[in-house]
Design an enzyme around this catalytic site. Structure first.
Site, PDB file in Angstrom:
ATOM      1  N   CYS A  89       0.844  -1.187   0.000  1.00  0.00           N
ATOM      2  CA  CYS A  89       0.000   0.000   0.000  1.00  0.00           C
ATOM      3  C   CYS A  89       0.889   1.249   0.000  1.00  0.00           C
ATOM      4  O   CYS A  89       1.797   1.365   0.819  1.00  0.00           O
ATOM      5  CB  CYS A  89      -0.896  -0.020   1.235  1.00  0.00           C
ATOM      6  SG  CYS A  89      -1.747   1.532   1.551  1.00  0.00           S
ATOM      7  N   GLU A  90       0.624   2.170  -0.917  1.00  0.00           N
ATOM      8  CA  GLU A  90       1.483   3.350  -1.015  1.00  0.00           C
ATOM      9  C   GLU A  90       1.250   4.355   0.109  1.00  0.00           C
ATOM     10  O   GLU A  90       2.047   5.266   0.302  1.00  0.00           O
ATOM     11  CB  GLU A  90       1.298   4.032  -2.366  1.00  0.00           C
ATOM     12  CG  GLU A  90      -0.053   4.682  -2.582  1.00  0.00           C
ATOM     13  CD  GLU A  90      -0.160   5.324  -3.960  1.00  0.00           C
ATOM     14  OE1 GLU A  90      -0.801   6.373  -4.045  1.00  0.00           O
ATOM     15  OE2 GLU A  90       0.388   4.779  -4.936  1.00  0.00           O
ATOM     16  N   HIS A  91       0.165   4.206   0.856  1.00  0.00           N
ATOM     17  CA  HIS A  91      -0.132   5.169   1.917  1.00  0.00           C
ATOM     18  C   HIS A  91       0.654   4.904   3.197  1.00  0.00           C
ATOM     19  O   HIS A  91       1.070   5.843   3.874  1.00  0.00           O
ATOM     20  CB  HIS A  91      -1.634   5.169   2.223  1.00  0.00           C
ATOM     21  CG  HIS A  91      -2.468   5.584   1.057  1.00  0.00           C
ATOM     22  ND1 HIS A  91      -3.718   5.060   0.807  1.00  0.00           N
ATOM     23  CD2 HIS A  91      -2.217   6.449   0.048  1.00  0.00           C
ATOM     24  CE1 HIS A  91      -4.210   5.598  -0.296  1.00  0.00           C
ATOM     25  NE2 HIS A  91      -3.320   6.444  -0.769  1.00  0.00           N
ATOM     26  N   HIS A  92       0.848   3.624   3.533  1.00  0.00           N
ATOM     27  CA  HIS A  92       1.571   3.295   4.761  1.00  0.00           C
ATOM     28  C   HIS A  92       2.728   2.322   4.521  1.00  0.00           C
ATOM     29  O   HIS A  92       3.417   1.937   5.467  1.00  0.00           O
ATOM     30  CB  HIS A  92       0.617   2.685   5.799  1.00  0.00           C
ATOM     31  CG  HIS A  92      -0.494   3.596   6.191  1.00  0.00           C
ATOM     32  ND1 HIS A  92      -1.758   3.532   5.624  1.00  0.00           N
ATOM     33  CD2 HIS A  92      -0.538   4.627   7.071  1.00  0.00           C
ATOM     34  CE1 HIS A  92      -2.532   4.469   6.147  1.00  0.00           C
ATOM     35  NE2 HIS A  92      -1.818   5.149   7.020  1.00  0.00           N
ATOM     36  N   GLN A 130      -5.289  -0.555  -4.411  1.00  0.00           N
ATOM     37  CA  GLN A 130      -5.981  -1.650  -5.073  1.00  0.00           C
ATOM     38  C   GLN A 130      -6.807  -1.174  -6.265  1.00  0.00           C
ATOM     39  O   GLN A 130      -6.863  -1.838  -7.300  1.00  0.00           O
ATOM     40  CB  GLN A 130      -6.870  -2.379  -4.059  1.00  0.00           C
ATOM     41  CG  GLN A 130      -7.569  -3.596  -4.631  1.00  0.00           C
ATOM     42  CD  GLN A 130      -8.344  -4.351  -3.576  1.00  0.00           C
ATOM     43  OE1 GLN A 130      -8.005  -4.324  -2.393  1.00  0.00           O
ATOM     44  NE2 GLN A 130      -9.398  -5.036  -3.975  1.00  0.00           N
ATOM     45  N   HIS A 158      -5.956  -5.877   3.662  1.00  0.00           N
ATOM     46  CA  HIS A 158      -4.997  -4.776   3.788  1.00  0.00           C
ATOM     47  C   HIS A 158      -4.484  -4.698   5.222  1.00  0.00           C
ATOM     48  O   HIS A 158      -5.269  -4.469   6.147  1.00  0.00           O
ATOM     49  CB  HIS A 158      -5.668  -3.449   3.406  1.00  0.00           C
ATOM     50  CG  HIS A 158      -6.008  -3.346   1.946  1.00  0.00           C
ATOM     51  ND1 HIS A 158      -5.364  -2.464   1.101  1.00  0.00           N
ATOM     52  CD2 HIS A 158      -6.910  -4.007   1.191  1.00  0.00           C
ATOM     53  CE1 HIS A 158      -5.868  -2.597  -0.125  1.00  0.00           C
ATOM     54  NE2 HIS A 158      -6.811  -3.525  -0.086  1.00  0.00           N
ATOM     55  N   CYS A 160      -2.805  -2.411   6.516  1.00  0.00           N
ATOM     56  CA  CYS A 160      -2.944  -1.069   7.073  1.00  0.00           C
ATOM     57  C   CYS A 160      -4.292  -0.927   7.798  1.00  0.00           C
ATOM     58  O   CYS A 160      -4.445  -0.051   8.657  1.00  0.00           O
ATOM     59  CB  CYS A 160      -2.792   0.003   6.000  1.00  0.00           C
ATOM     60  SG  CYS A 160      -3.973  -0.120   4.654  1.00  0.00           S
TER      61      CYS A 160
END
Length: 198
Positions: A89-92, A130, A158, A160
Site C-alpha cells: 500500500c502506497e499510503h503506509h 488496489q 490490507h 494497514c
C-alpha cells in the site's frame, strides 16, 4: 532488473547500500540499537527485500503479453482466476494481498495463460492502491490484446486496516473494472458465476 525466483537476485550494490543506509537511520530513530547482533545486517536485508518487492518498476507488462501472443479463432471467455498476489500500500507501505480474477474475450489474439498472472505480479510489485492496480491490469490487457472485452476483479486484505487504524482483522476489499462486452450485465454475471464455482 528482472528478478527470477529460480536465479540469484542481481542486486545493484550501490543502490543496495544507499537504501540500507536509510534503513539504518530509521532503525536508530525508532529507538533500536543498530549495532546489536540481530540488527547488524538488517538494513541490507531490508534493502534487498524492498528491491525485490518493488521489481515491477523494472518490468514492462505490455511486453510480457506481447512475448506470447498468438492468432486464434476463439471468441469465448478466457478466465484465469485465483491469482495470488502481494503488494505494498502506497499510503503506509504495509502489505495488502489477495487474489485476482481476470477474464477476456479474444478478438483474434490470445496470450499465454501464465502471462496473465505475470502482469498481475508486475503491477503488484509496485507501491499501489488496489483501485489503481485493478484498472492498470484491465487497461494493459485491453491495449495489448485488443479483445472484445476485459474484466478484472481483485479481492484483498490490507494490513494497514488490520494492524493499525480501525484494526478490522477479517475485512476484505473488492474492486472491479471492465471494458467492452463486459459492460453488458449478462456477460458480467456469467463471469461471476464461473469464478464462484468451486
Amino acid at each position: 532488473m528482472d528478478f527470477n525466483l529460480n536465479q540469484p537476485v542481481p542486486f545493484d550494490a550501490e543502490k543496495t547500500a544507499k537504501i540500507a543506509e536509510h534503513y539504518h537511520q530509521i532503525i536508530e530513530l525508532l529507538g533500536e540499537d543498530v549495532n546489536r547482533e540481530g540488527l547488524l545486517k538488517t538494513p541490507e536485508r531490508v534493502s534487498k527485500a524492498m528491491q525485490f518487492l518493488m521489481q515491477g518498476y523494472e518490468q514492462d507488462p505490455e511486453e510480457i503479453l506481447r512475448s506470447a501472443m498468438f492468432t486464434e479463432n476463439y471468441r469465448q471467455m478466457v478466465i484465469v482466476k485465483d491469482i495470488d498476489f502481494y503488494s505494498m500500500c502506497e499510503h503506509h507501505m504495509l502489505p495488502f494481498f489477495g487474489k485476482a480474477h481476470i477474464a477476456y474475450i479474444p478478438n483474434k489474439q490470445i496470450t499465454g495463460l501464465s502471462k496473465i498472472a505475470r502482469i498481475v505480479e508486475v503491477y503488484a510489485r509496485r507501491m499501489q492502491v488496489q483501485e489503481r492496480m485493478t484498472t492498470q491490469i484491465k487497461a494493459c490487457i485491453q491495449k495489448t490484446l485488443n479483445p472484445m472485452g476485459v474484466m478484472v476483479i481483485i479481492e484483498a486484505q490490507h494490513l494497514c486496516m488490520q494492524m493499525r487504524g480501525v484494526q478490522k482483522q477479517h475485512s476484505i476489499t473488492t474492486t472491479s473494472d471492465f471494458t467492452g462486452v463486459f459492460e453488458q450485465a449478462k456477460t458480467r454475471e456469467e463471469f461471476m458465476n464461473l469464478i464462484n464455482r468451486k
